[in-house]
Write an enzyme that holds these catalytic residues in place. Sequence first.
Site, PDB file in Angstrom:
ATOM      1  N   CYS A 166     -46.117 -12.837  12.452  1.00 19.19           N
ATOM      2  CA  CYS A 166     -47.219 -13.649  12.985  1.00 19.19           C
ATOM      3  C   CYS A 166     -46.851 -15.109  13.214  1.00 19.19           C
ATOM      4  O   CYS A 166     -47.657 -15.874  13.732  1.00 19.19           O
ATOM      5  CB  CYS A 166     -48.438 -13.555  12.068  1.00 19.19           C
ATOM      6  SG  CYS A 166     -48.216 -14.414  10.502  1.00 19.19           S
ATOM      7  N   LYS A 186     -22.300  20.855 -13.277  1.00 17.54           N
ATOM      8  CA  LYS A 186     -21.137  19.979 -13.308  1.00 17.54           C
ATOM      9  C   LYS A 186     -21.636  18.570 -13.542  1.00 17.54           C
ATOM     10  O   LYS A 186     -22.261  17.964 -12.677  1.00 17.54           O
ATOM     11  CB  LYS A 186     -20.353  20.061 -11.998  1.00 17.54           C
ATOM     12  CG  LYS A 186     -19.109  19.205 -12.030  1.00 17.54           C
ATOM     13  CD  LYS A 186     -18.176  19.537 -10.875  1.00 17.54           C
ATOM     14  CE  LYS A 186     -16.864  18.797 -11.014  1.00 17.54           C
ATOM     15  NZ  LYS A 186     -17.036  17.330 -10.966  1.00 17.54           N
ATOM     16  N   CYS A 236     -43.008 -16.431   9.552  1.00 15.29           N
ATOM     17  CA  CYS A 236     -43.203 -14.996   9.403  1.00 15.29           C
ATOM     18  C   CYS A 236     -42.800 -14.282  10.694  1.00 15.29           C
ATOM     19  O   CYS A 236     -43.272 -14.644  11.773  1.00 15.29           O
ATOM     20  CB  CYS A 236     -44.664 -14.688   9.083  1.00 15.29           C
ATOM     21  SG  CYS A 236     -45.033 -12.915   9.134  1.00 15.29           S
ATOM     22  N   LYS A 248     -19.908  21.778  -5.045  1.00 17.12           N
ATOM     23  CA  LYS A 248     -20.481  20.431  -5.049  1.00 17.12           C
ATOM     24  C   LYS A 248     -21.863  20.377  -4.398  1.00 17.12           C
ATOM     25  O   LYS A 248     -22.129  21.037  -3.406  1.00 17.12           O
ATOM     26  CB  LYS A 248     -19.543  19.463  -4.291  1.00 17.12           C
ATOM     27  CG  LYS A 248     -18.144  19.392  -4.864  1.00 17.12           C
ATOM     28  CD  LYS A 248     -18.095  18.765  -6.238  1.00 17.12           C
ATOM     29  CE  LYS A 248     -18.102  17.279  -6.183  1.00 17.12           C
ATOM     30  NZ  LYS A 248     -16.886  16.558  -6.305  1.00 17.12           N
ATOM     31  N   CYS A 294     -52.156 -12.157   9.906  1.00 17.14           N
ATOM     32  CA  CYS A 294     -50.827 -11.564  10.109  1.00 17.14           C
ATOM     33  C   CYS A 294     -50.997 -10.067  10.304  1.00 17.14           C
ATOM     34  O   CYS A 294     -51.483  -9.371   9.410  1.00 17.14           O
ATOM     35  CB  CYS A 294     -49.933 -11.855   8.909  1.00 17.14           C
ATOM     36  SG  CYS A 294     -48.331 -11.029   9.022  1.00 17.14           S
ATOM     37  N   CYS A 349     -45.384 -14.762   3.528  1.00 18.40           N
ATOM     38  CA  CYS A 349     -46.034 -15.234   4.748  1.00 18.40           C
ATOM     39  C   CYS A 349     -47.390 -15.793   4.359  1.00 18.40           C
ATOM     40  O   CYS A 349     -48.124 -15.188   3.580  1.00 18.40           O
ATOM     41  CB  CYS A 349     -46.209 -14.063   5.724  1.00 18.40           C
ATOM     42  SG  CYS A 349     -47.526 -14.317   6.932  1.00 18.40           S
ATOM     43  N   ASP A 403     -34.833   9.402 -42.090  1.00 19.87           N
ATOM     44  CA  ASP A 403     -34.492   8.022 -42.446  1.00 19.87           C
ATOM     45  C   ASP A 403     -34.324   7.877 -43.954  1.00 19.87           C
ATOM     46  O   ASP A 403     -33.456   7.139 -44.432  1.00 19.87           O
ATOM     47  CB  ASP A 403     -35.570   7.054 -41.947  1.00 19.87           C
ATOM     48  CG  ASP A 403     -35.560   6.936 -40.424  1.00 19.87           C
ATOM     49  OD1 ASP A 403     -34.577   7.394 -39.804  1.00 19.87           O
ATOM     50  OD2 ASP A 403     -36.540   6.401 -39.858  1.00 19.87           O
ATOM     51  N   SER A 457      -7.444  20.068 -13.330  1.00 12.99           N
ATOM     52  CA  SER A 457      -8.604  19.668 -12.548  1.00 12.99           C
ATOM     53  C   SER A 457      -9.245  20.932 -11.975  1.00 12.99           C
ATOM     54  O   SER A 457      -8.850  22.046 -12.300  1.00 12.99           O
ATOM     55  CB  SER A 457      -8.214  18.682 -11.462  1.00 12.99           C
ATOM     56  OG  SER A 457      -7.337  19.292 -10.563  1.00 12.99           O
ATOM     57  N   LEU A 458     -10.250  20.737 -11.164  1.00 12.18           N
ATOM     58  CA  LEU A 458     -11.017  21.857 -10.626  1.00 12.18           C
ATOM     59  C   LEU A 458     -10.954  21.827  -9.119  1.00 12.18           C
ATOM     60  O   LEU A 458     -11.048  20.762  -8.514  1.00 12.18           O
ATOM     61  CB  LEU A 458     -12.488  21.681 -11.013  1.00 12.18           C
ATOM     62  CG  LEU A 458     -12.984  22.246 -12.326  1.00 12.18           C
ATOM     63  CD1 LEU A 458     -14.398  21.768 -12.577  1.00 12.18           C
ATOM     64  CD2 LEU A 458     -12.948  23.761 -12.290  1.00 12.18           C
ATOM     65  N   TYR A 468     -17.475  22.077 -22.245  1.00 15.40           N
ATOM     66  CA  TYR A 468     -17.324  23.113 -21.212  1.00 15.40           C
ATOM     67  C   TYR A 468     -16.075  23.966 -21.378  1.00 15.40           C
ATOM     68  O   TYR A 468     -15.783  24.805 -20.534  1.00 15.40           O
ATOM     69  CB  TYR A 468     -17.371  22.512 -19.812  1.00 15.40           C
ATOM     70  CG  TYR A 468     -16.271  21.529 -19.498  1.00 15.40           C
ATOM     71  CD1 TYR A 468     -14.932  21.917 -19.424  1.00 15.40           C
ATOM     72  CD2 TYR A 468     -16.571  20.191 -19.249  1.00 15.40           C
ATOM     73  CE1 TYR A 468     -13.927  21.020 -19.155  1.00 15.40           C
ATOM     74  CE2 TYR A 468     -15.563  19.274 -18.973  1.00 15.40           C
ATOM     75  CZ  TYR A 468     -14.246  19.701 -18.932  1.00 15.40           C
ATOM     76  OH  TYR A 468     -13.249  18.805 -18.656  1.00 15.40           O
ATOM     77  N   ASP A 482     -21.754  14.593 -14.148  1.00 15.63           N
ATOM     78  CA  ASP A 482     -21.054  13.469 -13.560  1.00 15.63           C
ATOM     79  C   ASP A 482     -20.757  12.461 -14.655  1.00 15.63           C
ATOM     80  O   ASP A 482     -21.519  11.526 -14.889  1.00 15.63           O
ATOM     81  CB  ASP A 482     -21.919  12.851 -12.467  1.00 15.63           C
ATOM     82  CG  ASP A 482     -21.079  12.173 -11.421  1.00 15.63           C
ATOM     83  OD1 ASP A 482     -19.844  12.201 -11.556  1.00 15.63           O
ATOM     84  OD2 ASP A 482     -21.653  11.620 -10.477  1.00 15.63           O
ATOM     85  N   ALA A 536     -39.157  10.165 -40.434  1.00 14.64           N
ATOM     86  CA  ALA A 536     -39.268   9.398 -41.679  1.00 14.64           C
ATOM     87  C   ALA A 536     -38.459  10.069 -42.786  1.00 14.64           C
ATOM     88  O   ALA A 536     -37.759   9.415 -43.549  1.00 14.64           O
ATOM     89  CB  ALA A 536     -40.730   9.270 -42.085  1.00 14.64           C
ATOM     90  N   GLU A 537     -38.529  11.391 -42.847  1.00 19.02           N
ATOM     91  CA  GLU A 537     -37.757  12.117 -43.869  1.00 19.02           C
ATOM     92  C   GLU A 537     -36.261  11.933 -43.632  1.00 19.02           C
ATOM     93  O   GLU A 537     -35.491  11.758 -44.573  1.00 19.02           O
ATOM     94  CB  GLU A 537     -38.113  13.608 -43.839  1.00 19.02           C
ATOM     95  CG  GLU A 537     -39.483  13.893 -44.428  1.00 19.02           C
ATOM     96  CD  GLU A 537     -39.966  15.314 -44.122  1.00 19.02           C
ATOM     97  OE1 GLU A 537     -40.233  16.047 -45.074  1.00 19.02           O
ATOM     98  OE2 GLU A 537     -40.065  15.661 -42.924  1.00 19.02           O
TER      99      GLU A 537
HETATM  100  O1  D41 Z   1     -19.300  19.468 -16.130  1.00 22.81           O
HETATM  101  C1  D41 Z   1     -18.168  19.249 -15.723  1.00 22.81           C
HETATM  102  N1  D41 Z   1     -17.890  18.089 -15.164  1.00 22.81           N
HETATM  103  C2  D41 Z   1     -17.093  20.263 -15.873  1.00 22.81           C
HETATM  104  C3  D41 Z   1     -15.780  19.867 -15.681  1.00 22.81           C
HETATM  105  C4  D41 Z   1     -17.374  21.597 -16.217  1.00 22.81           C
HETATM  106  N2  D41 Z   1     -18.643  22.014 -16.420  1.00 22.81           N
HETATM  107  N3  D41 Z   1     -16.371  22.486 -16.354  1.00 22.81           N
HETATM  108  C5  D41 Z   1     -15.079  22.120 -16.178  1.00 22.81           C
HETATM  109  N4  D41 Z   1     -14.101  23.039 -16.358  1.00 22.81           N
HETATM  110  C6  D41 Z   1     -12.832  22.710 -16.203  1.00 22.81           C
HETATM  111  C7  D41 Z   1     -11.790  23.745 -16.416  1.00 22.81           C
HETATM  112  C8  D41 Z   1     -12.133  25.004 -15.695  1.00 22.81           C
HETATM  113  C9  D41 Z   1     -10.441  23.263 -15.961  1.00 22.81           C
HETATM  114  C10 D41 Z   1     -11.722  24.036 -17.899  1.00 22.81           C
HETATM  115  C11 D41 Z   1     -14.736  20.777 -15.833  1.00 22.81           C
HETATM  116  C12 D41 Z   1     -13.354  20.487 -15.688  1.00 22.81           C
HETATM  117  N5  D41 Z   1     -12.414  21.476 -15.874  1.00 22.81           N
HETATM  118  C13 D41 Z   1     -12.828  19.169 -15.341  1.00 22.81           C
HETATM  119  N6  D41 Z   1     -13.434  18.007 -15.491  1.00 22.81           N
HETATM  120  C14 D41 Z   1     -12.625  17.045 -15.070  1.00 22.81           C
HETATM  121  C15 D41 Z   1     -11.486  17.586 -14.645  1.00 22.81           C
HETATM  122  C16 D41 Z   1     -11.601  18.922 -14.813  1.00 22.81           C
END
Ligand code: D41
Length: 685
Positions: free
Chosen positions: A413, A117, A410, A316, A434, A428, A39, A84-85, A227, A119, A36-37
């Site tokens: 039965c 990590k 059914c 993963k 049944c 049924c 808002d 990428s990783l 990250y 998604d 409330a505060e």
């Molecule tokens: O949480 C994630 N999806 C995540 C993605 C993470 N925790 N750390 C990440 N660190 C990197 C680097 C090491 C290259 C800085 C990442 C990704 N890359 C990443 N996400 C998509 C492509 C790469």
Amino acid sequence: MAVPDEIKRRVEALRREIDYHNWRYYVLDQPVISDAEYDALMAELQRLEQRYPELVTPDSPTQRVGAPPSEAFAPVRHEVPMLSLDNAFTDEDVHDFERRVKERLGEEKIDYATEPKLDGLAVSILYENGRLVRAATRGDGYTGEDITANVRTIRSIPLRLQGSGWPDRFEARGEVFMPIEGFRQLNQWAERHGEKTFANPRNAAAGSLRQLDPRITARRPLDFFCYGFGVFPQDRLPATHHEMLETFLAWGIPVAPERSVVRGAEGCLAYYRQMLEKRDTLPYETDGVVYKVDRFDWQRRLGFTARAPRWAIAHKFPAHEATTIVEDIEIQVGRTGILTPVAKLKPVQVGGVTVSSASLHNFAEMKRKDVRIGDTVIVRRAGDVIPEVVKVIGEKRPSGARTIAPPTRCPACGSEVVEDPGGTLLRCSGGLFCPAQLKAGIKHFASRRAMDIDGLGEKLIDQLLEKGLIKDVADLYRLTVDQLEKLERMGLKSARNLVEALEKSKHTTLARFLYALGIREVGEVTAQILADHFRSLEKLMAASELELEQLPGIGPIVARHIVAFFRQPHNLDVIERLRRAGVHWETPQVDATPRPLEGKTFVFTGSLSSMSREEAKSRVEALGGKVTNSVSKKTDYVVAGEKPGSKFDKAMKLGVDVLDEEQFLDLLQQSSPSWTNLQETEHRD
Ligand code: D41
């Protein structure tokens, strides 16, 4: 007319204060003022900005949704590529990773910063002089798309930084994602309004960020965890990754709470196992964990390969989704006769569990998804929900793929199948003749929230029925240790335990007993209402439809089912034998006027078409509920009418149940003594 200085100062002070509370609330999850505060501060700022429009700046907390819808997203070239990783799938892969790191560095003791990590979608957010100036998707790593207007609507991302000491220009990189609860709410909402639902939180997050109209994105419960960084002056970097994250946090940029620092590959693996264990209870979806060499000087020495850093790896988790083949489609018959198509699958590992069947929910759903025998499908099992078929991979359909028609008889039965009034469910008509319904009914009778007979599982019920040891639930109480001991997979010990569990279950409550009987449309709530009102089985059995309809939450349909149940000689016989076997309960205590919404807190946003706010409030209060003005985690329901405001977004964020007007009216009807027509969700087995 010039704006008075004191107004300018007040506007600035309000913005600072609101930014601070946003950070306490969305990033730290430690608010220091009430909703409330908060808002009230927001309302004051809005009032002043309306009065003096020349004071409005793009980074004002009132301006999250600023830009008009655009035609397309402009390309953004990343000054520092978004790499990428590499992935690890096994413990072995992680040990290999650490071996390579050790060799290149010539060091033995390596600390790793570890984090979940998420998604979601990787984005890069540029801050200049403490202000968010641009946000871009990762794209191909070199060129992304400008999604500034959409990212600005994500409440946890600061438009202006907290604290001090940030470089004039730098990029925070991280993952935009949709929390699971928000995803559920969003899909529920979409379903009720006939809109497209999303297959998973990731798709929902991607779809939300890809909106050309930021007003739509603003409605979506998105969140962000940082990250790493992109552009950042070298001489301003701390010594380690984990310090960097703490620094970002102090500037108001959210980072994952589950982060940690560990020693060596063994430390990483321990973290992995811990996170895997927690996975299903986290408020967001993860597809693994990430390990990063903590020291920046070591990261620099390790460098990069063509596409990914050598100092980081993603480990993963088993996937929540898997691809498999539909080998058959079976029809299951539930306790109340509802026919559910179930896909029998070629067994496949999903999220660490073997899945060999998945619900298709009902025939309409099966048709909509066009699932056929022979199809290759994506199945999904997230959290502790029943696996489901997400979609068919059309390109892989073999020429002979067969559909199954909704049955007219059914499968268990042979009785006639009837369509439920709603039109989507088939049922049924065989009742207890049944065998499938009988079996499901016995299972329900024994279930934990009914008679709670420990150890009476499905396989055992099958055997008891097959061997003719029971024909209905009353027969259960005549089973002896002798008889049970001879059954497959039973021993003396389990036989004794079951007889003891049966004995124990005899002492129950009237409400549980009524629920256990499996009267159609009588779930736990209705059973309790009946028990509270009648307080004796005899009185309930003698009640007329008219009398029943006077009760809160009991409408003509439920009343008819109850009366019909107690008119069946078979049912009367079972009840009589149960009581003779010793099933008993105490007479429930008298209760004052029913207060079905006791303890429930409601917040209204937007306008209702069928009644005023005042009326809605008094209706809720008459049923024992409470109405407050602001949404918090303790709110049970947010009722959203036409043009809902920020309370709606907040409810989505917090995962509070959101009701539209129709659902709210349903709830009042169900709870209210004068309005009768309960549609209690039927429990399908
Ligand atoms: O949480 C994630 N999806 C995540 C993605 C993470 N925790 N750390 C990440 N660190 C990197 C680097 C090491 C290259 C800085 C990442 C990704 N890359 C990443 N996400 C998509 C492509 C790469």
